[in-house]
Design an enzyme around this catalytic site. Structure first.
Site, PDB file in Angstrom:
ATOM      1  N   SER A 136       1.050  -1.161   0.014  1.00  0.00           N
ATOM      2  CA  SER A 136      -0.032   0.050  -0.021  1.00  0.00           C
ATOM      3  C   SER A 136       0.814   1.362  -0.086  1.00  0.00           C
ATOM      4  O   SER A 136       1.542   1.458  -1.006  1.00  0.00           O
ATOM      5  CB  SER A 136      -0.990   0.191   1.351  1.00  0.00           C
ATOM      6  OG  SER A 136      -2.002   0.807   1.083  1.00  0.00           O
ATOM      7  N   LYS A 188     -22.373  17.905   9.892  1.00  0.00           N
ATOM      8  CA  LYS A 188     -21.458  18.006  10.901  1.00  0.00           C
ATOM      9  C   LYS A 188     -21.015  16.899  11.748  1.00  0.00           C
ATOM     10  O   LYS A 188     -19.921  16.972  12.325  1.00  0.00           O
ATOM     11  CB  LYS A 188     -21.708  19.260  11.731  1.00  0.00           C
ATOM     12  CG  LYS A 188     -20.728  19.903  12.660  1.00  0.00           C
ATOM     13  CD  LYS A 188     -19.517  20.284  11.902  1.00  0.00           C
ATOM     14  CE  LYS A 188     -18.595  20.785  12.796  1.00  0.00           C
ATOM     15  NZ  LYS A 188     -17.364  21.007  12.120  1.00  0.00           N
TER      16      LYS A 188
END
Length: 323
Positions: A136, A188
């Site tokens: 990765s 939010k």
């Protein structure tokens, strides 16, 4: 008996005044880094001549987070070593030894950018040597190399992005625990562990993952001279052995660190060179700074940092086989 008491008192006083001295020093590593005691020390591994081939090491998870003692992160230390390579005209090649499952997207990308800048500024070859794991984000860094060496059994690949969220809403409901969010906008509290993730929220997170994945694909395509379509075919998140990676064009040669270093020497055009490594020079000032951080650290085990990372999800170029 009295002599032992005086010796003990003297030790206490020395430690006390050492602590005061440390408190009088600059409050952070960046200030102390200017002190000669914190300079990198060059260790010659072998070789001769005035030219240098530097071996740098990427070990463990790639992170921009400081460690529990407050010392700089692995990414910061490696960036500082790369800066030193940039400034040393005697360095004719760089060997990057990677033994890492990857890590944070931002820290990985910043280091990759530093490697590309080094090539642009100094025009020196970079040869990558993979250890047991270079997956990765570890592979992301490897794409900056002119050549990639690995062992046939190296674990690499895991080409993709992961973004993990913890959710305890069902457990909280069984316990009768509720959390109320007073928020300024619809999203939010996106990713809140106290309630299920909605489909629009999932799509928002997926868009972030897709953006980072697209950047990863582009980096591989450019670094390995592969078509974007070909990279999309092989970058499905699976891990590859070094043997498989070579067949896919993800690495160039089989070989260890020494063979990668010999190849770097040949690419540099030099006949002879010293192979050097950087080590953090031990000094009294650094020892005192470490003691200061230990004494003033309310969480010496780093449990708070672990909990903070869990509560602050982030995009990762990282091979994570299990939760």
């Amino acid at each position: 008996m009295h002599r032992k008491k005086w010796v003990a008192l003297l030790i206490v006083l020395v430690v006390f005044f050492a602590g005061i001295t440390v408190e009088g020093l600059a409050g952070g590593y960046k200030e102390l880094a200017d002190n000669p005691g914190f300079a990198w020390e060059e260790n010659i591994v072998y070789g001769s001549g005035s030219s240098k081939i530097v071996q740098l090491f990427v070990n463990g998870v790639i992170s921009g987070e400081p460690n529990a003692t407050g010392m700089p992160s692995m990414a910061e230390l490696l960036a500082e070593q790369l800066r030193r390579v940039e400034e040393d005209e005697l360095v004719k090649a760089l060997v990057l030894r990677i033994d890492s499952p990857g890590g944070e997207v931002v820290a990985t990308d910043e280091l990759h950018t530093r490697l590309l800048r080094l090539k642009q500024l100094r025009h020196i070859p970079i040869v990558v040597s993979m250890g047991s794991t270079a997956a990765s984000g570890g592979y992301y860094l490897a794409t900056a190399g002119d050549s990639i060496f690995a062992n046939p059994n190296t674990l690499t690949g895991s080409l993709g992005v992961i973004f993990s969220l913890v959710n305890y809403s069902e457990a909280a409901a069984k316990l009768g625990v509720k959390q109320f969010a007073i928020k300024s906008g619809r999203y939010k509290d996106i990713g809140s562990p106290a309630r299920p993730l909605t489909e629009p929220e999932r799509q928002i997170f997926q868009s972030l993952v897709n953006e980072s994945y697209g950047k990863f694909v582009d980096v591989i395509a450019k670094g390995r001279n592969l078509s974007r379509q070909r990279v999309l075919e092989i970058a499905d998140g699976r891990v590859y052995s070094g043997e498989q990676a070579k067949k896919l064009g993800l690495i160039d040669e089989f070989g260890d660190l020494e063979e990668a270093t010999r190849h770097a020497l040949s690419l540099s055009g030099e006949q002879d060179a010293m192979v050097v490594r950087y080590s953090d020079q031990l000094s009294i000032s650094k020892l005192l700074f470490s003691l200061k951080q230990h004494w003033s650290n309310p969480d010496p085990l780093g449990i708070g940092n672990i909990l903070q990372r869990q509560s602050s999800p982030r995009l990762l170029y990282q091979f994570i086989p299990s939760f």
